[in-house]
Design a protein around this motif. Structure first.
Motif, mmCIF file in Angstrom:
data_model
loop_
_atom_site.group_PDB
_atom_site.id
_atom_site.type_symbol
_atom_site.label_atom_id
_atom_site.label_comp_id
_atom_site.label_asym_id
_atom_site.label_seq_id
_atom_site.Cartn_x
_atom_site.Cartn_y
_atom_site.Cartn_z
ATOM 1 N N GLY A 263 0.824 -1.208 0.000
ATOM 2 C CA GLY A 263 0.000 0.000 0.000
ATOM 3 C C GLY A 263 0.855 1.254 0.000
ATOM 4 N N ILE A 266 2.382 2.197 -3.330
ATOM 5 C CA ILE A 266 1.523 2.931 -4.270
ATOM 6 C C ILE A 266 1.837 4.427 -4.197
ATOM 7 N N LEU A 285 -6.659 6.187 -11.829
ATOM 8 C CA LEU A 285 -7.519 7.111 -11.086
ATOM 9 C C LEU A 285 -7.828 8.336 -11.928
ATOM 10 N N LEU A 297 -6.121 -4.422 -7.607
ATOM 11 C CA LEU A 297 -6.500 -4.940 -6.285
ATOM 12 C C LEU A 297 -6.345 -6.455 -6.243
ATOM 13 N N SER A 300 -2.510 -7.484 -6.666
ATOM 14 C CA SER A 300 -1.678 -7.142 -5.506
ATOM 15 C C SER A 300 -2.045 -8.017 -4.306
ATOM 16 N N PHE B 125 -4.602 -0.200 1.734
ATOM 17 C CA PHE B 125 -4.605 1.107 1.076
ATOM 18 C C PHE B 125 -5.158 1.003 -0.348
ATOM 19 N N VAL B 126 -4.828 -0.106 -1.031
ATOM 20 C CA VAL B 126 -5.343 -0.290 -2.386
ATOM 21 C C VAL B 126 -6.866 -0.415 -2.342
ATOM 22 N N LEU B 127 -7.375 -1.178 -1.358
ATOM 23 C CA LEU B 127 -8.822 -1.326 -1.226
ATOM 24 C C LEU B 127 -9.479 0.026 -0.949
ATOM 25 N N ILE B 129 -8.411 2.958 -1.824
ATOM 26 C CA ILE B 129 -8.386 3.720 -3.081
ATOM 27 C C ILE B 129 -9.547 3.303 -3.973
#
Lengths: 325, 278
Positions: A263, A266, A285, A297, A300, B125-127, B129
């Motif tokens: 995370g 990123i 995004l 998601l 990863s 954090f990816v979730l 986002i």
């Protein structure tokens, strides 16, 4: 079958439910999103008649019952079809997989920095327990815990790239084609310094505290008293006798933290323009590319599970007492 | 001595925690009264862009000539509200899941813990986002996303506490008296399980503020309010010529998070005194 192999096989089988759960989550999120693929395509072509959108929906199977759509979604997943990015005009899996190596390289470098520096500093703090070094390290750890990683990255760029001008501020390599492989590796390593420091520093603090506590625990054990009675030097006792035994909790925690590191990566990648998953997320995004985000998601999460598996294997090598079940 | 006085006496012993509390109160004060005392719209373009700190603009202006101090004060509200509400929501969900799993055990426990482990495995954090991106950035979605990725650690902790308590004599006595399950869970076991949970959720406020700043740095923040992470993102484009523009909100986040962490440590010392001091 040797026990390690059996363990490996069982753990790989456990991957199934995890992937299934992520798939279900992805599917649910995709369907809760306002507007579906048909709407997005219609919007990107600057508005389309209702009939055309309905036609698209039929073509994508979006008019089928939800459970049928889910089964189709799962079926595609089984043949590694994670969907299509309508914005980049490429399969999601391809887009994601070409970014995975860069992210793994960054994570690996950060973990190496964290474990090496954390171990050394932790041993130092434990040896000089309650001294000023110990106090300074504790305060530094507190400050590092409170620092937003992406901001730390920006400040390191200001210091090392803008003011001192000794390290590159972004990217993964210099654009040049005539580099020998060793010069190329050195070039990448130079680009890797700041991102891996940024990503790793939080874990340096974490591992320092963990290693320190673990060392203090080990110092109370009988075999340390024996070593002292033999007249060994305090340095030798700390580094050779105690450190090995104190290392286990650090490795365990490293495994638990993999998702967290990913995370953080990123954000760090966004700051340094590192061409990994983070940059991909940032671009997705900006362009509202949902299938791509969901693909990141999924992939990863699988990466995290696999790396955890690897950590468990390393754990077994470090401590043969642990039976891998 | 009353419980509160005892609590304060133990808390006071940790000097760093008291310092953290003072700083935290200052920040809360700035968030509550700041925009009143410094009535400047953080979105108004007031002067020449990218000015260094001066008498007129105490912290300078950003790339669009907006007052950075005003943004900082309004951002304090966003950070604190998102941090506190997300942490509270995550605590409530975590308490519910952990309490039910720990109290009943068996299949329910197994199912709930599988779900918890799942959320602990995927990169949170990816979730976060993905959730914010799908439901469009707003204060509500950002808070909800942070809560969604934060509850599992509370659930795990609470479950452990409930497993340790559920077969104690006082719980058996309650059952023998015919008390309902929810009454035992909420009124008997919960108060005993609460101290470590309070510590964890106070520390979670700090993590939530960091996560919020990361999200808004990526552009995933409510477009109608200024937040600290957003300010850093704005300053980033002129990092080479105006480093202070990113530095100021960053230091603010650092100090806030540090203060909350210190207070959390103090709470830990005061609420769980059995923990030995090293």
């Amino acid at each position: 079958m040797p026990p390690t192999l059996a363990f490996l096989a069982r753990r790989l089988l456990q991957l199934g439910p995890v992937v299934l759960a992520i798939a279900a989550l992805n599917f649910a999120l995709l369907h809760m999103a306002p507007g579906d693929v048909a709407d997005i395509i219609a919007a990107s072509s600057g508005g389309a008649p209702v009939e055309f959108v309905e036609e698209l929906r039929r073509n994508f199977g979006l008019d089928r019952p939800l459970w049928e759509q889910f089964l189709v979604f799962l079926g595609r997943l089984l043949v590694l079809d994670l969907g299509w990015s309508h914005i980049q005009q490429a399969p999601v899996l391809e887009l994601v997989m070409e970014r995975v190596p860069a992210t793994l390289l960054l994570m690996l470098a950060a973990i190496l920095v964290a474990v090496a520096a954390g171990m050394l500093l932790g041993i130092l703090a434990a040896m000089r327990h309650r001294s000023w070094i110990d106090a300074v390290l504790s305060i530094l750890a507190l400050v590092v815990y409170a620092t937003p990683q992406f901001w730390l990255g920006l400040m390191l760029i200001v210091l090392f790239s803008v003011t001192l001008g000794i390290l590159p501020s972004g990217g993964m390599m210099t654009i040049a084609t005539d580099l020998s492989w060793s010069a190329r590796a050195l070039d990448i390593a130079r680009h890797l310094v700041l991102p891996s420091l940024t990503l790793g520093l939080f874990y340096v603090a974490l591992y320092t505290r963990l290693m320190r506590a673990s060392m203090l625990e080990v110092f109370t054990l009988d075999f340390i008293t024996t070593a002292r009675a033999k007249g060994l030097s305090e340095t030798r006792i700390s580094f050779v006798h105690a450190a090995r035994n104190a290392l286990l909790p650090v490795v365990t925690l490293a495994g638990v933290q993999i998702g967290h590191i990913l995370g953080g990566s990123i954000l760090v990648e966004t700051v340094f323009g590192w061409p990994g998953l983070g940059r991909l997320v940032f671009d997705a995004l900006l362009q509202r590319d949902l299938p791509l985000l969901l693909g990141v998601l999924l992939v990863s999460s699988v990466v995290v599970v696999l790396v955890n598996l690897l950590v468990d294997l390393v754990y077994g090598l470090l401590d043969p007492r642990i039976v891998q079940r | 001595m009353s419980g509160l006085a005892l609590f304060w006496r133990r808390f006071r012993r940790n000097t760093a925690a008291v310092g953290g509390l003072v700083v935290l109160l200052l920040i809360v004060g700035a968030a509550v009264f700041g925009p009143v005392l410094h009535p400047v719209d953080p979105f108004d373009m007031l002067g020449r862009p990218t000015q260094p700190p001066s008498a007129r603009f105490l912290l300078g202006t950003d790339v669009s000539g907006r007052d950075i101090l005003a943004g900082l004060l309004h951002g304090a509200r966003v950070s604190l509200v998102v941090g506190i509400v997300a942490s509270l929501a995550a605590t409530v969900v975590g308490l519910l899941v952990g309490a039910v799993a720990g109290y009943y055990g068996g299949v329910i426990d197994n199912l709930l813990m599988r779900a918890t482990d799942f959320f602990l495995t995927i990169p949170s954090f990816v979730l976060a986002i993905v959730i914010v991106a799908i439901f469009q950035p707003s204060i509500f979605t950002v808070t909800a996303a942070i809560a969604t990725v934060s509850w599992p650690s509370v659930a795990r902790l609470v479950r452990g506490e409930f497993i340790a308590q559920r077969d104690r004599d006082y719980v058996r006595a309650c059952r023998a008296l015919g008390m309902r399950d929810w009454e035992i869970i909420l009124r008997q076991i919960l108060p005993n399980a609460l101290p470590p949970v309070i510590v964890v959720s106070s520390l979670m406020v700090a993590t939530a503020i960091l996560t919020e700043s990361g999200l808004s740095f990526l552009g995933l923040s409510d477009p109608d309010v200024v937040s600290w992470g957003y300010q850093i993102g704005v300053g980033r484009s002129v990092l080479r010529v105006a480093w202070w523009m990113s530095a100021i909100p960053g230091v603010t986040i650092l100090v806030t998070v540090l203060a909350i962490n210190l207070v959390g440590e103090g709470l830990n010392d005061a609420l769980n005194p059995r923990v030995q001091q090293r």
